[in-house]
Design an enzyme around this catalytic site. Sequence first.
Site, short mmCIF file in Angstrom:
data_model
loop_
_atom_site.label_atom_id
_atom_site.label_comp_id
_atom_site.label_asym_id
_atom_site.label_seq_id
_atom_site.Cartn_x
_atom_site.Cartn_y
_atom_site.Cartn_z
N THR A 193 0.90 -1.19 0.00
CA THR A 193 0.09 0.04 0.03
C THR A 193 0.95 1.27 0.01
O THR A 193 0.46 2.28 -0.56
CB THR A 193 -0.93 -0.09 1.22
OG1 THR A 193 -0.11 -0.22 2.44
CG2 THR A 193 -1.86 -0.90 1.19
N ASP A 194 2.22 1.09 0.51
CA ASP A 194 2.88 2.28 0.84
C ASP A 194 3.19 3.14 -0.68
O ASP A 194 3.27 4.23 -0.55
CB ASP A 194 4.28 2.02 1.40
CG ASP A 194 5.06 1.13 1.20
OD1 ASP A 194 4.78 0.42 0.01
OD2 ASP A 194 6.28 1.22 1.08
N SER A 241 15.95 -6.41 6.56
CA SER A 241 17.47 -6.31 7.22
C SER A 241 18.25 -5.20 6.30
O SER A 241 19.01 -4.65 6.73
CB SER A 241 17.96 -7.49 6.77
OG SER A 241 17.81 -8.16 5.45
N TYR A 298 7.77 -7.21 -7.25
CA TYR A 298 7.56 -6.11 -6.49
C TYR A 298 7.59 -4.79 -7.87
O TYR A 298 6.59 -4.30 -7.51
CB TYR A 298 8.65 -5.91 -5.55
CG TYR A 298 8.58 -4.44 -4.90
CD1 TYR A 298 7.81 -4.77 -3.53
CD2 TYR A 298 8.93 -3.25 -5.07
CE1 TYR A 298 7.61 -3.42 -2.91
CE2 TYR A 298 8.81 -2.08 -4.52
CZ TYR A 298 7.94 -2.09 -3.38
OH TYR A 298 7.96 -1.00 -2.51
N SER A 358 14.25 -12.43 4.92
CA SER A 358 13.06 -13.00 5.42
C SER A 358 11.91 -11.98 5.68
O SER A 358 11.25 -12.56 6.27
CB SER A 358 13.49 -13.86 6.77
OG SER A 358 13.96 -12.63 7.73
N ASP A 403 9.53 1.05 5.71
CA ASP A 403 10.56 0.08 6.19
C ASP A 403 11.47 1.25 7.11
O ASP A 403 11.67 1.15 8.47
CB ASP A 403 11.47 -0.72 5.18
CG ASP A 403 10.94 -1.71 4.75
OD1 ASP A 403 9.40 -1.96 5.16
OD2 ASP A 403 11.53 -2.42 3.91
#
Length: 381
Positions: free
Chosen positions: A37-38, A129, A226, A125, A174
């Site tokens: 959504t971002d 990270s 993506y 994952s 993020d």
Amino acid sequence: MPVRAETLVNHFSQLFGEPPQSVWESPGRVNLIGDHTDYQGGFALPIAVPYSTWIAAQLRPDEEIHVYSDYLPDQRVDLPLETVSRLAQKTPLSGLLGFVVAVWDLLGVTTGANILLMSTLPVASGLSSSASLSLALLAALSDLGQRPHDAKTLIHLARQVENVYLGVESGILDPLAIVCGQRDCAIRVDALAEEGQPVSFNYAQAGKSLFIIDTRTPRTLAGSGYHERVKETKEASDILGIPCLRFASDKNIDQLTDPVLKARTRHVIGENQRVQATIEAAERGDWSRVNQLLWDSHQSLSRDFMVSTPVLDETVAWLQDMGVGARVTGAGFGGSVVALGDCEQQADIEALLIRRYQENRWALPRVLTVLRPADGLHKVL
């Protein structure tokens, strides 16, 4: 194993002969609900997790950059400062070298440094990270240069590392979650405003735990998939004549003729609504409702957005049979499942998943327990 500040300092001193000048902890994040959504100006609800990138750093009197890592041992970096500008032109960059070059170039650092990185954060994952590493480097180098940046600047710099230098079309979620994380809170991310507001998400008080199930399935299609979803949702918003799908409503879905664009739009609209519904349910302590919203989100990500996998779908289904709220988290195409269950269910969850994965001859999953949301990026020493 958890990282302790004194362990990091001792290891740094052994490597470089003297203690570091700056130590930072940069957590990972897990998104509770509100995925994909971002980049369409929408909402998300991440938390910072107690699995982190730790960095110890010290400026050097010369122009040599030396970076050691306990979790990327094959990617040790030994780099003359004079090569940074040249390497920075060779985008997209990759690996630990790419992060180092990007941060030195962005900040305009004019001296070398000794750096030790340690981590409890699983790579690839779905726990971000890469943003955690970017922010650790940015915070430590800014601190050493006595030019500490405010939260908003750090967030934008971390996004530039990924977008400009690494070639990843990531959004604001993020870095914002990692910088703004607060204990016992989730962060209501408004991607359009590029703001994050802490909201209560104290599941520990209700005797619950959050479980992150690293399915150990490689996210080999995550990058291409993506970018494809970014393109599809932009195409949908262009057809609808709106700046982004943040402004779309259910009636707009029928204006689209392409079934793929319909499905992508339906997910974004529904997911934005589920974020707000989850906040409201958590505030009134209705964790059963939160579970249902997690299951609904997974179905939407699997069927309408098509970013799930058979392993992720089966994992969520098994947890749902136990009454545990669960959904794929992050970009999808592999990676992790986030689940909310009772604390006493931990052993049963782990035993069930190990048995099921063994039956299917899959690599055994790793179950990480998040007893409560953690604090965000912060200086330790």
